[in-house]
Design an enzyme around this catalytic site. Structure first.
Site, mmCIF file in Angstrom:
data_model
loop_
_atom_site.group_PDB
_atom_site.id
_atom_site.type_symbol
_atom_site.label_atom_id
_atom_site.label_comp_id
_atom_site.label_asym_id
_atom_site.label_seq_id
_atom_site.Cartn_x
_atom_site.Cartn_y
_atom_site.Cartn_z
ATOM 1 N N SER A 9 0.840 -1.198 0.000
ATOM 2 C CA SER A 9 0.000 0.000 0.000
ATOM 3 C C SER A 9 0.875 1.248 0.000
ATOM 4 C CB SER A 9 -0.910 0.024 1.226
ATOM 5 O OG SER A 9 -1.532 1.293 1.292
ATOM 6 N N MET A 38 -8.959 8.264 -0.190
ATOM 7 C CA MET A 38 -9.860 8.618 0.917
ATOM 8 C C MET A 38 -10.341 10.047 0.726
ATOM 9 S SD MET A 38 -7.511 7.163 3.982
ATOM 10 C CE MET A 38 -6.831 5.497 3.939
ATOM 11 N N GLY A 142 -9.396 3.938 6.718
ATOM 12 C CA GLY A 142 -9.100 5.343 7.002
ATOM 13 C C GLY A 142 -7.639 5.616 7.313
ATOM 14 N N PHE A 143 -6.974 4.677 7.943
ATOM 15 C CA PHE A 143 -5.589 4.920 8.350
ATOM 16 C C PHE A 143 -4.756 3.658 8.219
ATOM 17 C CE2 PHE A 143 -8.284 7.941 10.465
ATOM 18 C CZ PHE A 143 -7.602 9.143 10.317
ATOM 19 N N GLY A 144 -3.504 3.822 7.842
ATOM 20 C CA GLY A 144 -2.564 2.716 7.870
ATOM 21 C C GLY A 144 -2.088 2.497 9.300
ATOM 22 N N GLY A 176 -5.236 -4.287 5.727
ATOM 23 C CA GLY A 176 -5.231 -3.672 7.050
ATOM 24 C C GLY A 176 -4.540 -4.539 8.081
ATOM 25 N N GLY A 177 -3.409 -4.060 8.583
ATOM 26 C CA GLY A 177 -2.694 -4.782 9.642
ATOM 27 C C GLY A 177 -2.106 -6.108 9.195
HETATM 28 C C1 DX5 Z 1 -6.742 1.405 5.334
HETATM 29 C C2 DX5 Z 1 -6.152 1.189 3.951
HETATM 30 C C3 DX5 Z 1 -5.044 0.191 3.933
HETATM 31 C C4 DX5 Z 1 -3.846 0.575 4.729
HETATM 32 C C5 DX5 Z 1 -3.062 -0.649 5.040
HETATM 33 O O1 DX5 Z 1 -7.786 2.309 5.257
HETATM 34 O O2 DX5 Z 1 -7.145 0.735 3.057
HETATM 35 O O3 DX5 Z 1 -4.644 -0.140 2.615
HETATM 36 O O4 DX5 Z 1 -3.049 1.501 4.084
HETATM 37 O O5 DX5 Z 1 -1.994 -0.257 5.807
HETATM 38 P P1 DX5 Z 1 -1.317 -1.180 6.909
HETATM 39 O O6 DX5 Z 1 -0.802 -2.383 6.185
HETATM 40 O O7 DX5 Z 1 -0.280 -0.303 7.460
HETATM 41 O O8 DX5 Z 1 -2.414 -1.546 7.886
#
Ligand code: DX5
Ligand code: ZN
Length: 219
Positions: A9, A38, A142-144, A176-177
């Site tokens: 990502s 986003m 929403g957030f990484g 995600g994660g």
């Molecule tokens: C979350 C995004 C993900 C995120 C994954 O809203 O859709 O693609 O960037 O990031 P990590 O791997 O750091 O959870």
């Protein structure tokens, strides 16, 4: 069974060095690059837009996989379709989901459908025959950098079961994660396409991180 693909990502890269980061991920073996869009409305964050994706596309040699976390993907997808191989929208978006998926296909990309952690798998069922990819969010979008929600493993199993039962061909992507530990659980549950931001871009050895995800054991 599809080979496992790893889609780093770009949200987790150093935006100030976008071209170098895209090249670094490709050299390290990225299969696709995942672009998280986003709008500050569908999710509580604003990431980047079409100009940034076009800038990544200038040096990308692998497919761009665009994840639209926006309220009106029907309105915005045309601005991303030229640079993207796949476009994924959310089932919770404020649009005609079937019509938008069909329009993405007509515009020349493959189409994916995603759901938030709180949305039941059943909401995707009417669309399973319309998609090339089913994206199961394993964090609240929403957030990484958020921790993986293990409760989503049942949704991955349901997606895999539905694919087999109905003879469908969509890829099952998780986002995600995802680390080598949580990715292993996803792959065991039936996922074949792994999005990973933090665990890849912040890894001491990016090539090793991608390779360990790609070689996770299947069931
Ligand atoms: C979350 C995004 C993900 C995120 C994954 O809203 O859709 O693609 O960037 O990031 P990590 O791997 O750091 O959870
Ligand atoms: Zn994403």
């Amino acid at each position: 069974m599809y080979p496992i693909l790893v889609a780093p990502s770009v949200l987790a890269c150093d935006f100030g060095r976008l071209h170098d980061e895209v090249k670094r991920a490709q050299t390290a073996g990225a299969d696709w690059l995942h672009m998280d869009i986003m709008d500050g409305h569908f999710v509580d964050n604003i990431s980047f837009g079409p100009a940034f994706v076009d800038a990544a596309a200038q040096v990308a040699t692998v497919p761009l996989d665009t994840h639209l976390m926006v309220s009106r993907p029907d309105h915005y997808f045309p601005r991303f379709v030229r640079a993207s191989r796949n476009i994924t929208i959310h089932v919770e978006a404020d649009c005609d989901v079937s019509g938008t998926l069909a329009a993405i296909r007509s515009a020349g990309a493959t189409c994916g459908l995603s759901l938030r952690p709180g949305t039941p798998f059943e909401s995707l069922v009417p669309h399973l025959h319309e998609i090339d990819l089913l994206l199961i969010m394993t964090v609240e979008p929403g957030f990484g950098g958020q921790p993986f929600l293990a409760g989503m493993l049942d949704k991955i199993r349901a997606a895999d079961e539905a694919r087999r039962t109905h003879g469908l061909k969509y890829r099952i992507q998780v986002d995600g994660g995802v680390t080598v530990e949580t990715g292993a659980q996803c792959v065991q549950a039936g996922a074949d396409t792994l999005v990973a931001g933090t665990s890849v871009f912040r890894a001491p050895d990016m090539a090793a991180a991608i390779q360990s995800l790609r070689s996770l054991p299947r069931r």
